[in-house]
Write a protein that holds these residues in place. Structure first.
Motif, PDB file in Angstrom:
ATOM      1  N   ASN A 245      43.996  41.988  33.708  1.00 53.62           N
ATOM      2  CA  ASN A 245      43.804  41.353  34.956  1.00 53.62           C
ATOM      3  C   ASN A 245      44.237  39.625  34.798  1.00 53.62           C
ATOM      4  OD1 ASN A 245      42.038  40.305  37.425  1.00 53.62           O
ATOM      5  ND2 ASN A 245      43.726  41.782  37.855  1.00 53.62           N
ATOM      6  N   ARG A 246      45.162  38.928  35.960  1.00 51.71           N
ATOM      7  CA  ARG A 246      45.544  37.937  35.817  1.00 51.71           C
ATOM      8  C   ARG A 246      44.613  36.524  37.116  1.00 51.71           C
ATOM      9  NH1 ARG A 246      51.753  38.220  35.194  1.00 51.71           N
ATOM     10  NH2 ARG A 246      51.553  40.028  33.266  1.00 51.71           N
ATOM     11  N   LEU A 247      45.022  35.559  36.642  1.00 48.81           N
ATOM     12  CA  LEU A 247      44.783  34.947  37.626  1.00 48.81           C
ATOM     13  C   LEU A 247      45.524  34.898  39.174  1.00 48.81           C
ATOM     14  CD1 LEU A 247      42.838  32.356  38.951  1.00 48.81           C
ATOM     15  CD2 LEU A 247      43.751  30.402  37.468  1.00 48.81           C
ATOM     16  N   LEU A 248      46.533  33.997  38.395  1.00 51.65           N
ATOM     17  CA  LEU A 248      47.773  33.318  39.075  1.00 51.65           C
ATOM     18  C   LEU A 248      48.917  34.763  39.657  1.00 51.65           C
ATOM     19  CD1 LEU A 248      48.369  30.326  37.743  1.00 51.65           C
ATOM     20  CD2 LEU A 248      46.976  30.877  39.184  1.00 51.65           C
ATOM     21  N   ALA A 249      49.142  36.421  39.264  1.00 55.55           N
ATOM     22  CA  ALA A 249      49.901  36.712  38.856  1.00 55.55           C
ATOM     23  C   ALA A 249      48.966  38.810  39.437  1.00 55.55           C
ATOM     24  CB  ALA A 249      51.172  36.607  38.155  1.00 55.55           C
ATOM     25  N   ASP A 250      49.594  39.286  40.641  1.00 61.21           N
ATOM     26  CA  ASP A 250      49.506  41.188  40.265  1.00 61.21           C
ATOM     27  C   ASP A 250      49.626  41.407  39.525  1.00 61.21           C
ATOM     28  OD1 ASP A 250      48.321  39.871  42.993  1.00 61.21           O
ATOM     29  OD2 ASP A 250      49.266  41.759  44.094  1.00 61.21           O
ATOM     30  N   GLY A 251      49.312  42.067  38.971  1.00 57.57           N
ATOM     31  CA  GLY A 251      49.600  43.220  38.002  1.00 57.57           C
ATOM     32  C   GLY A 251      48.781  44.414  37.540  1.00 57.57           C
ATOM     33  N   ALA A 252      48.028  44.270  36.566  1.00 58.41           N
ATOM     34  CA  ALA A 252      47.112  44.720  35.854  1.00 58.41           C
ATOM     35  C   ALA A 252      45.845  44.712  37.274  1.00 58.41           C
ATOM     36  CB  ALA A 252      45.978  44.913  34.656  1.00 58.41           C
ATOM     37  N   GLY A 253      45.862  45.514  38.218  1.00 58.22           N
ATOM     38  CA  GLY A 253      45.399  45.000  39.422  1.00 58.22           C
ATOM     39  C   GLY A 253      45.434  44.232  40.203  1.00 58.22           C
ATOM     40  N   GLN A 254      45.020  43.713  41.509  1.00 62.46           N
ATOM     41  CA  GLN A 254      45.122  42.129  42.241  1.00 62.46           C
ATOM     42  C   GLN A 254      45.283  41.155  41.513  1.00 62.46           C
ATOM     43  OE1 GLN A 254      43.518  43.411  45.354  1.00 62.46           O
ATOM     44  NE2 GLN A 254      45.491  43.617  46.640  1.00 62.46           N
ATOM     45  N   SER A 255      45.417  40.133  41.633  1.00 60.84           N
ATOM     46  CA  SER A 255      44.903  38.874  40.987  1.00 60.84           C
ATOM     47  C   SER A 255      43.602  38.245  40.997  1.00 60.84           C
ATOM     48  CB  SER A 255      46.465  37.750  41.195  1.00 60.84           C
ATOM     49  OG  SER A 255      45.926  36.887  42.620  1.00 60.84           O
ATOM     50  N   ALA A 256      43.426  37.383  40.807  1.00 66.37           N
ATOM     51  CA  ALA A 256      41.407  36.989  40.862  1.00 66.37           C
ATOM     52  C   ALA A 256      42.106  36.394  42.419  1.00 66.37           C
ATOM     53  CB  ALA A 256      41.059  35.832  39.993  1.00 66.37           C
ATOM     54  N   ILE A 257      42.965  35.875  42.601  1.00 64.12           N
ATOM     55  CA  ILE A 257      43.159  35.050  43.878  1.00 64.12           C
ATOM     56  C   ILE A 257      42.777  35.340  44.981  1.00 64.12           C
ATOM     57  CG2 ILE A 257      45.360  33.935  45.136  1.00 64.12           C
ATOM     58  CD1 ILE A 257      45.219  31.386  42.756  1.00 64.12           C
ATOM     59  N   ASN A 258      43.898  36.855  44.878  1.00 55.66           N
ATOM     60  CA  ASN A 258      44.325  37.907  45.902  1.00 55.66           C
ATOM     61  C   ASN A 258      43.328  38.884  45.979  1.00 55.66           C
ATOM     62  OD1 ASN A 258      46.676  37.090  46.711  1.00 55.66           O
ATOM     63  ND2 ASN A 258      47.280  38.428  45.172  1.00 55.66           N
ATOM     64  N   ARG A 259      42.346  39.035  44.990  1.00 59.90           N
ATOM     65  CA  ARG A 259      41.279  40.051  45.378  1.00 59.90           C
ATOM     66  C   ARG A 259      40.170  39.020  45.437  1.00 59.90           C
ATOM     67  NH1 ARG A 259      38.469  41.853  40.020  1.00 59.90           N
ATOM     68  NH2 ARG A 259      39.735  41.142  38.570  1.00 59.90           N
ATOM     69  N   PHE A 260      40.058  37.683  45.230  1.00 55.32           N
ATOM     70  CA  PHE A 260      38.429  37.355  45.303  1.00 55.32           C
ATOM     71  C   PHE A 260      38.103  37.859  46.845  1.00 55.32           C
ATOM     72  CE2 PHE A 260      36.042  33.134  45.192  1.00 55.32           C
ATOM     73  CZ  PHE A 260      35.592  33.340  44.824  1.00 55.32           C
ATOM     74  N   GLU A 261      38.558  37.516  48.033  1.00 52.80           N
ATOM     75  CA  GLU A 261      37.742  37.926  49.387  1.00 52.80           C
ATOM     76  C   GLU A 261      36.757  39.376  49.097  1.00 52.80           C
ATOM     77  OE1 GLU A 261      35.727  38.146  52.403  1.00 52.80           O
ATOM     78  OE2 GLU A 261      37.338  36.240  51.442  1.00 52.80           O
ATOM     79  N   ARG A 262      37.439  40.424  48.183  1.00 49.35           N
ATOM     80  CA  ARG A 262      37.113  41.716  47.872  1.00 49.35           C
ATOM     81  C   ARG A 262      36.237  42.500  47.514  1.00 49.35           C
ATOM     82  NH1 ARG A 262      41.365  45.116  47.178  1.00 49.35           N
ATOM     83  NH2 ARG A 262      40.759  44.513  45.099  1.00 49.35           N
ATOM     84  N   ASP A 263      36.351  41.664  46.500  1.00 48.92           N
ATOM     85  CA  ASP A 263      35.471  41.961  45.043  1.00 48.92           C
ATOM     86  C   ASP A 263      34.489  40.854  44.525  1.00 48.92           C
ATOM     87  OD1 ASP A 263      37.352  43.823  44.713  1.00 48.92           O
ATOM     88  OD2 ASP A 263      38.487  43.325  43.273  1.00 48.92           O
ATOM     89  N   VAL A 264      34.828  39.944  45.595  1.00 51.74           N
ATOM     90  CA  VAL A 264      32.795  38.950  45.434  1.00 51.74           C
ATOM     91  C   VAL A 264      32.626  38.065  46.253  1.00 51.74           C
ATOM     92  CG1 VAL A 264      33.306  36.065  44.294  1.00 51.74           C
ATOM     93  CG2 VAL A 264      34.774  38.110  42.895  1.00 51.74           C
ATOM     94  N   LEU A 265      33.751  37.705  47.747  1.00 54.12           N
ATOM     95  CA  LEU A 265      32.299  37.147  48.435  1.00 54.12           C
ATOM     96  C   LEU A 265      32.373  38.213  49.544  1.00 54.12           C
ATOM     97  CD1 LEU A 265      34.759  34.262  49.019  1.00 54.12           C
ATOM     98  CD2 LEU A 265      33.038  33.993  48.489  1.00 54.12           C
ATOM     99  N   SER A 266      32.842  39.854  49.332  1.00 52.46           N
ATOM    100  CA  SER A 266      32.190  40.335  50.215  1.00 52.46           C
ATOM    101  C   SER A 266      31.311  41.475  49.832  1.00 52.46           C
ATOM    102  CB  SER A 266      33.463  41.321  50.513  1.00 52.46           C
ATOM    103  OG  SER A 266      34.273  40.646  51.360  1.00 52.46           O
ATOM    104  N   GLN A 267      30.811  40.945  48.865  1.00 52.18           N
ATOM    105  CA  GLN A 267      29.852  41.635  47.535  1.00 52.18           C
ATOM    106  C   GLN A 267      28.649  41.494  48.318  1.00 52.18           C
ATOM    107  OE1 GLN A 267      30.143  43.825  44.946  1.00 52.18           O
ATOM    108  NE2 GLN A 267      32.444  44.020  45.962  1.00 52.18           N
ATOM    109  N   PRO A 268      27.669  42.561  47.730  1.00 51.41           N
ATOM    110  CA  PRO A 268      26.549  42.412  48.739  1.00 51.41           C
ATOM    111  C   PRO A 268      25.022  41.184  48.425  1.00 51.41           C
ATOM    112  CG  PRO A 268      26.854  44.920  48.738  1.00 51.41           C
ATOM    113  CD  PRO A 268      28.136  43.962  47.854  1.00 51.41           C
ATOM    114  N   ASP A 269      24.986  40.212  49.537  1.00 44.67           N
ATOM    115  CA  ASP A 269      24.532  39.274  49.499  1.00 44.67           C
ATOM    116  C   ASP A 269      24.422  38.520  47.696  1.00 44.67           C
ATOM    117  OD1 ASP A 269      22.076  37.527  49.391  1.00 44.67           O
ATOM    118  OD2 ASP A 269      20.749  38.975  47.904  1.00 44.67           O
TER     119      ASP A 269
END
Length: 533
Positions: A245-269
């Motif tokens: 995974n990368r911070l700035l570009a999609d490739g192996a999974g969406q970039s950290a910027i693009n997946r931040f809402e789902r994979d971090v901010l929407s996590q329970p508590d």
């Protein structure tokens, strides 16, 4: 007709969740953040296998325990709706085996089947399932029709199992194919009134566990979870690493910027995020070369988004990787500049996990310390991953709690007296207090199994005669007769289940007779309270 109507209602609810997520609101899982804490997670990726009329049994390692559970199933990258049926959770014993006494059926909107639209997420109903911290839970799902390419998490570092037909409720899966990925399963959440929240570890292969021993739960987030538990802090640890995974570009999974809402901010508590090794892949995988200033701008974006949602942001320095094929002096200079910013007073980071300092060779800071190198010069080995976890400052997560003691007493519910290990005599519940004869060391034997070593003589409790005779503390080592599972009961008590015969330990005669492992079900005589301190 009623089932079809409920399915339509559930589809509408899912659509509302997706719409709310797209709008940045807190509908769906985030709305229950005050009631649920994540104990395990894996980041969804695209490009998985297609399944048809198969069962998948997946093993997850919990970070925190709870009195109830729920699962989240993701079709985030599916190209068609996917139907999932006959979902089960149970305590995993070994390999594909589960303890059927703990098996629970999982429902969605009251139904045993759920159809998840392409791009959707299904959150289960609450499950009456006691989850132990630092334990293995098996989640089994049946896929009754072709799924199309599955939403999956490529690197599991854990053996999972795929079998033909609907065998999700079986004790073990015969002739199952072994796989090294997770499919459709995104989260296991728990209810725990003592929870302080969850920390998300966001990163790439070092966070994902590449280089760690397979089936051993030695990724650095696992080691962090163990440190937190040992300190008495009830904090869920959610590993959202994706290899490559990368911070700035999609490739192996969406970039950290693009997946931040789902994979971090929407996590329970979620209360904290530790951002780790993604930028290493930006430095080694892009042309023209990525500059430190670009990485710093991306990092600032993540910090600002986290702070807008009152999530603390811990920055990790980037570990050295000279000797890896993609290393260059220019990329090294960018790594050093990024690390200098992270360590600086004006970074905006709420803390710094200095993995670089923890893992580098003092004699050559561009390389790993040899003792921490897997040999590829990019990924730390088990010892290096432990060092990375040890570098975390636990004060980020608040003051220490009451540590989970390995020395316990067992008070029988049948008579309110403590189990006593008199030297050379069978165990019996006749102690009025917890002296040395009433104390046992709870020894972790792996996979949720424990041995009980009596403090009086430093010997393990045995279900003598394969469980046909009274329990006695007389063994120097723990084998099958000395192995037990501690199973939580709904009232907060526990029961002991002997591995050698699968039966529960009983305080026979309401505690007047020696303990024996000979019961098939739990009643008052098979219930105990764990007492620490």
């Amino acid at each position: 007709m009623r089932r079809r109507g409920l399915s339509r209602l559930f589809a509408v609810a899912l659509a509302a969740v997706l719409a709310a997520s797209a709008a940045g609101t807190t509908a769906g899982p985030a709305a229950a953040a005050d009631a649920w804490t994540g104990t395990w997670a894996a980041s969804p990726q695209s490009g998985g296998t297609t399944f048809d009329r198969q069962t998948i049994r997946q093993v997850v390692r919990t970070s925190v325990g709870g009195t109830a559970a729920r699962v989240q199933l993701s079709n985030a990258f599916g190209n068609q709706p996917v139907t999932i049926e006959n979902v089960h959770v149970a305590r995993r014993t070994s390999d594909s085996g589960v303890d059927l006494a703990t098996d629970r059926v999982v429902t969605f909107g009251g139904q045993r089947s759920v159809t998840i639209p392409a791009g959707g997420l299904a959150v289960s109903d609450s499950i009456a399932f006691a989850v132990a911290a630092q334990s293995d839970v098996a989640v089994s799902i049946y896929l009754p029709r072709p799924t199309g390419p599955a939403t999956y998490h490529q690197v599991s570092s854990q053996t999972n199992y795929v079998a033909s037909g609907d065998v999700a409720g079986n004790a073990s899966l015969a002739n199952a194919q072994q796989v090294g990925s997770y499919y459709f399963l995104a989260n296991l959440d728990v209810q725990n009134t003592a929870s302080r929240g969850a920390v998300v570890t966001l990163g790439a292969s070092i966070t994902d566990g590449v280089g760690s021993s397979f089936n051993a739960n030695r990724r650095w987030p696992n080691r962090l979870a163990a440190r937190l538990a040992d300190s008495g802090r009830v904090v869920g640890v959610l590993n959202q690493g994706i290899s490559g995974n990368r911070l700035l570009a999609d490739g192996a999974g969406q970039s950290a910027i693009n997946r931040f809402e789902r994979d971090v901010l929407s996590q329970p508590d979620v209360r904290w995020v530790i951002f780790s090794d993604d930028p290493i892949n930006d430095l080694t995988s892009t042309s023209p070369p990525t500059r430190a200033a670009q990485l710093i701008d991306g990092l600032k974006q993540l910090i600002a988004r986290a702070h807008q949602r009152n999530v603390k942001f811990v920055c990790s320095t980037l570990t050295p990787y000279r000797g890896w094929s993609a290393w260059s002096q220019d990329a090294e200079d960018q790594r050093v500049a990024y690390n200098a910013f992270v360590r600086g007073a004006d970074s905006g980071c709420d803390g710094v996990l200095d993995q670089d300092a923890a893992l580098r060779d003092p004699a050559d800071p561009t390389r790993f310390l040899p003792a921490y190198d897997t040999g590829d010069h990019l990924h730390p080995n088990d010892a290096g991953l432990q060092a990375a976890a040890d570098a975390a400052d636990l004060s980020w997560f608040g003051a220490p709690g009451t540590p989970v003691s390995s020395v316990i007493g067992l008070r029988a519910k049948a008579n309110g007296l403590y189990v006593t290990a008199s030297n050379g005599s069978p165990l019996i519940a006749n102690g009025t207090s917890t002296g040395t004869a009433q104390q046992f060391e709870r020894v972790d034997l792996g996979n949720g199994n424990v041995g009980l070593r009596a403090k009086l003589n430093n010997r393990f409790v045995s279900a003598e005669g394969a469980g046909a005779q009274a329990l006695i503390a007389d063994r120097l080592t723990a084998g099958a007769w000395e192995t037990f599972q501690i199973i939580g009961n709904p009232d907060g008590s526990v029961s002991l289940r002997a591995q050698v015969n699968g039966r529960y330990v009983c305080a026979e005669g309401a505690g007047a007779q020696p303990l024996i492992a000979d019961r098939d079900a739990v009643g008052p005589w098979e219930q105990f309270e764990i007492v620490t301190g």
